[in-house]
Write a protein that holds these residues in place. Structure first.
Motif: not given
Length: 289
Positions: A122, A125, A211, A214-215, A245
């Protein structure tokens, strides 16, 4: 008779998270690049004691591990007797960030296991600029419970012993007996309802799923590690997450379960050594490691 004093030092830091004053216990050892270590649900920093005692690691890294509020030596907040403990993603993130700020840690590495691994992703991200890299151990995007979490806080069952039973099923059979039982003992000591409150976060909050894209591993490397005997975050779960990812790397750890740094530290050590090495390289370089 022989005796020795370990190099680990323990202190308390006062934080304010979401307007709530907290007194948080932490342990540290070593000098060099900082590494913040996050424990699993229902446990505490004792899970990391082998790494903090490893001179080969602490000669170049400063390991810092803290007990989340309600865990270990960190007391619950004032008025806890009238509240139900339910950990949330937002509170967890703010606690980690506040702790790092209070200690003045400049872009530390973040290593978390289980729920600690989940929150590491988390943070990868949402707050990648605060860290130099992420080691997510026994971590996946989302893992619904295959058990009833209410069993860990009932008037007719010992929550600590119920937690230890769940933990036992997630420890690899190759784990030394003494460390299997030491690992389970931490959960037997967990405060009433604490394991349940952690598992509420772990099994019900699926916000990370949306999410993962987003990484950006070009900015901060992400390395996911998973024990081959983990029933809670299976190798398939970890592989699915790593593949979502772009640029993340993955290690499936032989002869290890869900609590690798605690259940079998000698088997875990080479995998963690590799993880630290990966944190030193760029994305292009990681492709050749």
């Amino acid at each position: 008779m022989t005796s020795s004093i370990e190099p680990i030092t323990g202190r308390y830091v006062r934080l304010t998270v979401n307007g709530t004053p907290l007194r948080v216990y932490f342990e540290e050892a070593g000098q060099g690049r900082p590494v913040v270590c996050l424990h699993t649900a229902g446990a505490d920093t004792r899970q990391w004691r082998f790494l903090l005692n490893d001179e080969a690691f602490t000669s170049s890294h400063r390991f810092v591990a803290f007990d989340m509020p309600w865990h270990g030596k960190s007391l619950p907040p004032e008025g806890f007797e009238t509240a139900e403990y339910l950990l949330t993603t937002g509170t967890y993130i703010e606690t980690v960030l506040s702790f790092c700020s209070a200690l003045g840690l400049e872009k530390p590495l973040l290593a978390g296991c289980s729920m600690g691994g989940r929150i590491a992703l988390q943070l990868a991200a949402l707050h990648p600029d605060r860290f130099a890299g992420f080691i997510a151990i026994e971590a996946s995007d989302f893992q619904p419970a295959w058990y009833d979490i209410d069993w860990f806080h009932r008037p007719d069952a010992h929550g600590g012993e119920m937690g230890a039973a769940l933990v036992s099923a997630n420890i690899a059979p190759q784990a030394p007996s003494v460390e299997r039982w030491n690992t389970q003992w931490m959960f037997m000591q967990s405060g009433p309802g604490v394991f349940r409150g952690d598992l509420s976060f772990y099994t019900k909050d699926d916000s990370l799923t949306g999410r993962l894209g987003m990484i950006d591993t070009r900015k901060t490397p992400v390395h996911i590690m998973c024990g081959e005997y983990d029933l809670t975050c299976t190798p398939e779960d970890a592989r699915r997450t790593a593949e979502a990812i772009d640029g993340a790397t993955l290690a499936i750890m032989k002869d290890l379960g869900h609590f690798p740094m605690s259940e079998n530290p000698s088997a875990f050590r080479p995998y963690f050594e590799e993880a630290l090495e990966r944190m030193r390289h760029s994305r292009a370089e990681l492709a050749h490691i």
